[in-house]
Design a protein around this motif. Structure first.
Motif, PDB file in Angstrom:
ATOM      1  N   SER A   1      -6.173   5.104   3.591  1.00 35.95           N
ATOM      2  CA  SER A   1      -5.223   5.548   2.318  1.00 35.95           C
ATOM      3  C   SER A   1      -6.217   5.413   1.297  1.00 35.95           C
ATOM      4  O   SER A   1      -6.093   6.199   0.190  1.00 35.95           O
ATOM      5  CB  SER A   1      -4.252   4.197   1.954  1.00 35.95           C
ATOM      6  OG  SER A   1      -3.430   4.518   3.220  1.00 35.95           O
ATOM      7  N   ARG A   2      -7.018   4.570   0.946  1.00 36.50           N
ATOM      8  CA  ARG A   2      -8.061   4.370  -0.239  1.00 36.50           C
ATOM      9  C   ARG A   2      -8.820   5.692  -0.157  1.00 36.50           C
ATOM     10  O   ARG A   2      -9.089   6.067  -1.352  1.00 36.50           O
ATOM     11  CB  ARG A   2      -8.964   3.126  -0.079  1.00 36.50           C
ATOM     12  CG  ARG A   2      -9.514   2.825  -1.238  1.00 36.50           C
ATOM     13  CD  ARG A   2     -10.415   1.477  -1.009  1.00 36.50           C
ATOM     14  NE  ARG A   2     -11.072   0.998  -2.078  1.00 36.50           N
ATOM     15  CZ  ARG A   2     -12.365   0.145  -1.986  1.00 36.50           C
ATOM     16  NH1 ARG A   2     -12.700   0.052  -0.869  1.00 36.50           N
ATOM     17  NH2 ARG A   2     -12.728  -0.303  -3.105  1.00 36.50           N
TER      18      ARG A   2
ATOM     19  N   MET B   1      -4.099  -1.340  -0.208  1.00 34.36           N
ATOM     20  CA  MET B   1      -4.318  -0.252   0.861  1.00 34.36           C
ATOM     21  C   MET B   1      -5.469  -0.286   1.847  1.00 34.36           C
ATOM     22  O   MET B   1      -6.129  -1.108   1.542  1.00 34.36           O
ATOM     23  CB  MET B   1      -4.417   1.077  -0.026  1.00 34.36           C
ATOM     24  CG  MET B   1      -3.726   1.783  -0.644  1.00 34.36           C
ATOM     25  SD  MET B   1      -4.153   3.296  -1.474  1.00 34.36           S
ATOM     26  CE  MET B   1      -2.845   3.574  -2.613  1.00 34.36           C
TER      27      MET B   1
ATOM     28  N   SER C   1      -5.693   1.752  -5.918  1.00 36.85           N
ATOM     29  CA  SER C   1      -5.632   1.531  -4.414  1.00 36.85           C
ATOM     30  C   SER C   1      -5.515  -0.049  -3.854  1.00 36.85           C
ATOM     31  O   SER C   1      -5.890  -0.437  -3.036  1.00 36.85           O
ATOM     32  CB  SER C   1      -7.177   1.879  -3.808  1.00 36.85           C
ATOM     33  OG  SER C   1      -7.846   1.040  -4.388  1.00 36.85           O
TER      34      SER C   1
ATOM     35  N   GLY D   1       0.749  -1.144   0.101  1.00 42.48           N
ATOM     36  CA  GLY D   1      -0.084   0.034  -0.006  1.00 42.48           C
ATOM     37  C   GLY D   1       0.793   1.178  -0.073  1.00 42.48           C
ATOM     38  O   GLY D   1       0.420   2.172  -0.721  1.00 42.48           O
TER      39      GLY D   1
END
Length: 317
Positions: free
Chosen positions: A172-173, A168, A165, A141
């Motif tokens: 984070s996504r 992740m 993504s 990620g």
């Protein structure tokens, strides 16, 4: 299914693309388009030809037939002119493994005349916590976030994002999705390949579904969801968990015309059709007759995953 051609004014225009490997045709007369200020998702099963198509658009592979234009230019012949105008995020990152994350991003930024503020990108994508870590020691990620930052730091007019993504965590996504939406609002043409149907459904203005080297359906997400659906609001999906291996054909027959039942994952079922109280009652009664207790039973609208499976099939590739 809705379809779309590749207009001459598109930021990315692919017409009749053909690509072969060792006599095997992996892209077969494929046409698609991506416009400025939109997110265009290219979806397909493994081996469908989508990655090869995008690599031809990025100038990484030469077509065996057809035409590819990015910002009106040939990605191979005009590579030098396109390089400062196009951002590319590869699935494997393509990053130097021995360099520190911060060094990579500053080095890439220095190649452009008007780069984005590196510190701002570091903050936006949470890179600060690993800015001094070498690429080889980054998690999947973390590497994806760094690759995305490197793809957009030069203020490109077109960005190709391959599984942006993947790997992740939810935080984070979310940050990645917000950045993609910001780029779209700024007029950037974004071409997205992903296996995450909810990502495509949330972000894409236009979707091209690719299978066996061809585009088999194109359209905005609402168009694809409505196509072939029964009823004014589209088909409804009834999802439930139960012991694997139920007789899907028998359940389909019990629910009646307009219904399909599938088991995309062992023990996870999706029944799609014109749902209403009677249909849901018929489904639970059929299960009760077989002494089967369904868990996590939910009723909701048809999703892009349902459409994708209807188009490309449910068998493993």
């Amino acid at each position: 299914m809705p379809t779309t051609s590749a207009p001459s004014g598109a930021a990315v225009a692919v017409r009749g693309l053909v690509k072969r490997y060792g006599g095997r045709t992996v892209v077969d007369d494929l046409s698609l388009a991506a416009r400025a200020g939109e997110v265009t998702a290219v979806l397909g099963p493994n081996g469908a030809g989508k990655t090869t198509t995008v690599e031809c658009c990025e100038g990484l592979r030469s077509p065996d037939g057809g035409e590819v234009r990015v910002l009106g230019l040939d990605p191979r012949a005009d590579a030098a002119a396109l390089r400062p105008r196009v951002g590319v995020m590869l699935q494997d990152g393509g990053l130097p493994s021995g360099a520190r994350a911060g060094e990579v991003l500053h080095h890439v930024a220095a190649m452009y005349a008007r780069p984005r503020d590196v510190d701002e990108l570091v903050e936006r994508l949470g890179i600060g916590s690993f800015v001094r870590t070498t690429v080889r020691r980054l998690s999947g990620g973390q590497r994806q976030r760094l690759a995305l930052a490197a793809a957009v730091v030069g203020r490109p007019e077109v960005v190709f994002l391959d599984e942006p993504s993947a790997g992740m965590d939810p935080q984070s996504r979310l940050a990645v999705w917000e950045l993609v939406r910001e780029l779209r609002a700024a007029g950037v043409a974004i071409v997205l390949t992903t296996h995450l149907m909810d990502e495509a459904e949330s972000l894409a203005d236009l979707v091209h579904v690719v299978d066996h080297g061809r585009v088999i359906a194109s359209g905005a997400v609402p168009e694809l969801l409505a196509a072939g659906a029964d009823g004014p609001d589209g088909a409804t999906s009834v999802r439930f968990d139960a012991p694997a291996g139920l007789d899907a054909a028998a359940l389909t027959a019990a629910l009646g015309p307009g219904w399909t039942v599938a088991e995309p994952r062992a023990g996870a079922y999706v029944a799609t059709g014109p749902a209403g109280p009677r249909a849901v009652a018929a489904l639970t009664a059929w299960l009760a007759d077989r002494d089967v207790l369904a868990t996590r039973l939910t009723v909701g609208r048809r999703t892009l995953e349902d459409v994708f499976l209807d188009l490309t099939g449910r068998h493993l590739r």
